[in-house]
Every structure is written in structure tokens, then in C-alpha cells.
Write an enzyme that holds these catalytic residues in place. Sequence first.
Site, mmCIF file in Angstrom:
data_model
loop_
_atom_site.group_PDB
_atom_site.id
_atom_site.type_symbol
_atom_site.label_atom_id
_atom_site.label_comp_id
_atom_site.label_asym_id
_atom_site.label_seq_id
_atom_site.Cartn_x
_atom_site.Cartn_y
_atom_site.Cartn_z
ATOM 1 N N ARG A 30 0.819 -1.220 0.000
ATOM 2 C CA ARG A 30 0.000 0.000 0.000
ATOM 3 C C ARG A 30 0.847 1.262 0.000
ATOM 4 N NH1 ARG A 30 -2.708 -4.205 1.948
ATOM 5 N NH2 ARG A 30 -5.013 -4.277 2.000
ATOM 6 N N GLY A 98 -1.607 -11.797 -4.773
ATOM 7 C CA GLY A 98 -3.049 -11.563 -4.828
ATOM 8 C C GLY A 98 -3.408 -10.168 -4.356
ATOM 9 N N SER A 170 -13.397 -9.048 3.373
ATOM 10 C CA SER A 170 -12.113 -9.124 2.665
ATOM 11 C C SER A 170 -11.478 -7.747 2.625
ATOM 12 C CB SER A 170 -12.307 -9.637 1.236
ATOM 13 O OG SER A 170 -11.133 -9.424 0.465
ATOM 14 N N GLN A 172 -8.838 -7.026 1.001
ATOM 15 C CA GLN A 172 -8.388 -6.757 -0.367
ATOM 16 C C GLN A 172 -9.510 -6.154 -1.208
ATOM 17 O OE1 GLN A 172 -6.689 -10.353 -1.979
ATOM 18 N NE2 GLN A 172 -4.960 -10.350 -0.562
ATOM 19 N N ASP A 318 -4.627 -15.418 7.489
ATOM 20 C CA ASP A 318 -3.348 -15.881 6.936
ATOM 21 C C ASP A 318 -2.588 -16.793 7.896
ATOM 22 O OD1 ASP A 318 -3.513 -14.706 4.450
ATOM 23 O OD2 ASP A 318 -2.564 -12.840 5.086
#
Length: 433
Positions: A30, A98, A170, A172, A318
Site C-alpha cells: 500500500r 493476490g 475481505s 483486499q 493468513d
Amino acid sequence: MVTRLDWTSQPGGALHGSVRVPGDKSVSHRSLMLGALADGTSRIRGFLEGEDTRATAAVLQQLGVRIDTPADGERVVHGVGLHGLRGTTQQLDCGNAGTGMRLLAGLLAGQAFDSMLVGDESLSKRPMRRVTDPLALMGARIDTQDGLPPLVVRGGQVLHGISYTLPVASAQVKSALLLAGLYADGETEVIEPHPTRDYTERMLAAFGWPIDFAPGRAKLTGRHALHATDVDVPADFSSAAFFLVAASIVPGSELRLPAVGLNPRRTGLLHALRLMGADIRIENERESGGEPVGDLLVRHAPLHGIELPEALVPDMIDEFPVLFVAAAAAKGRTVVRGAAELRVKESDRIATMARGLRALGVAIEEAPDGATIDGGAIGGGSIDSHGDHRIAMSFAVAGLVASGMVHIGDCANVATSFPRFLELANGCGFRLA
């Protein structure tokens, strides 16, 4: 073409020392992207020198952003402003990242030019409709291969803000929508079923973009500007997780992990291990670049099985592979539910961990959204990580308490998230080859 790499792991005795794990991957991605879109020059320290983050840097350089590397773990990003990116006819290769692909899809949706995002074999199997469908509601045009990469992002679209409730939590997807929202007319709001990591929100605020956010929701309006800022990247909690579990399960161990990022949306494993009886202390708590940071001190403690509270699941998605190892080494039964997201990570992590643990003699029963693990003895044997870096490192930890050697196949992708893992692990007492 990645050369195949296999490991062996075996018991070596107590773990000791101070282990500085790499910089946070999410923050590294980011900081590059927002630095690129900012006015002015941003300096990033503690940058993760992994293949995923380097892929994101390379994509931004293809789009006309100058990024200097004055030293290992440092980047200087010469921002081009919100509308300064330049199109290219070349494919933009995200490698195994991803995070990189999904966030770039949102960022590129508002550009004037077409782009094609591609990835490696593993990334090319990962679902993208969860990002492309809501972006389409904002006016984006993104072509996929039946919902899979490559992604062709059509430029010149007029984006408009939407209020969108994520069907599945999510970070993402949320981040992709917020990045598209920078280019959209009106207000973009994202509402989550469970709060996820707020790295993007915190960093947008640090770069001067007006944003309103709280756990479970975020909203911003478009057409402002990002202003360059310096970013100190904290050590990655997901990388620290392997050492937290290792020191917890190996008798006599004591490890210190300095300057670890403790974003509350990231530390579910810390709470889960403490529920299992782990002895983990936080010292020297502070804030760095809007992110909470602290030193972790972990000592061996006998672990016991738990029924994992589902509220912790989104904050440790994760870390499940290494939690499964902790559960296998614990006394009693551990039950995990509500983690269906694990089926669509770099591998089907539920199935891959279940196969691997069974190969080491552990009793584990799969469910569609989790597993039941009966802890006790871990035996020797051979497992295949299926190119999944977190699976490989988790079984390296399992080898520390196995009754025989653990052979781990297909470990080359560890370099994507944790360069120097072998060196740091062996330095504190692992026996990895």
C-alpha cells in the site's frame, strides 16, 4: 520459472534469541501504491524485500513511477499525482501477489488507459469476481477469464461512488473499492460483515486523504489529493506467527520479536494462542505511521485444544496453517469453523494442511469451513506444500516437535513473503535444510 526447492525439518532443541522478521507485506504494497499516486516524494523504511512487493514496484515503474532503492529495505517513491500514471502496452505481471493484483484492479479502474494484469500459475487460479463485480457497479469495465486472471482493465470509464456491503469480509476487496473511489464521483462506502484489516484506511489518512472509518465500515469521497509522506513499515505479524508458535511448542524456548505490527484486525492468532495457554507478552507498545507496534516476548507453555471463537477468524485468516500446527502439538481437540476463505488462498489451505498433518500421523477431520484437529504426537513423514509459502513454513515449525524428519516439498515460494526465513529460523535454533 521457479526452481523447485524442498526442505527437511527436524527437532534441534530450545529456541532462543531475538528475531527481526521482515516488514509487513500489506503495508509495503500500500505504501508503494499511495506513494505513487501522491504529490511529492515518499520514503519507505522497513520495506519487505519479497517477490510479491517487488512485483508491485515493478508494475508501478512500468506505469511511469520512478522508485529508487537507496538500500535494502528502503524505497524512495517519486509520486506522479492522482492522474500522472502512464499507460503501457506491456502486460503488468503481479507474480504471486493476490494483494497486488486485487488492489491494482481498483487503482487502474479509474485510469484513462487500458491495462492487463497477469500473474503466475498459482495467482492465475485465484478468484477475482469478488473484486471485479463490485467495481463494475461503480462503472468499471474489467474482463476476466471466467472470473480468473488475467484481468483486462478498460480505461476511460466514468466511475461513481456506491455503498457496498461485502458478502464476505475481505480487506483486499474493500481496499480495491476504496482505491477506485479516489477516482469516483460522489461517496464510496464499504460495509463489512466482520471488520477486516484497516491498513488502507489508516494509510490514506496518513497521506492526507479525507476518510471516515471505524471497524466494519469505511467511506470517502473522490477528487481530493494524496500528499507524500514517509512510512516506517512495522515487522509483519504473519511472519512473526511462525516463531510465536515455534517457541510456544518447543520446551525451554524464549524468543523476542521486536517492532511487530499489532493492528487489531491482524492479531487474531495472538488471542487464539493465549486461549490455548500460550505465554506471549507485549512490551514497548508504540505507534508508527498510524499503525500500533510492539515487541513480542514468547516463552514455551503447554498448549491445550480450544473451540476457536468465530469472531477471531477474519483477524487471522493468513495464520491458520500455523494455528493447525499449534493445534496438532496441543493436548486435546481444537475445532475451527467459519474459515471457508481458506479454500481460495494460494492453495486450498484446509485440504493441504489436512493432507499434510495426516501424513505426519495427526488426526484431523475437514469441514467445508474449517477442521477438527486432535492434538498429541506429530510423526515424521513427507508433505507437499503445493507451492504455498505459509504451508511450507508451518510444516517447518511442525518438524521442531516431530518424532522423525519432516520432508517438505515445493518451498520456493517462501521467498514471496519471507526472504531469509531459513537463515533467521536456523539462527534461533531450527534445524532446517
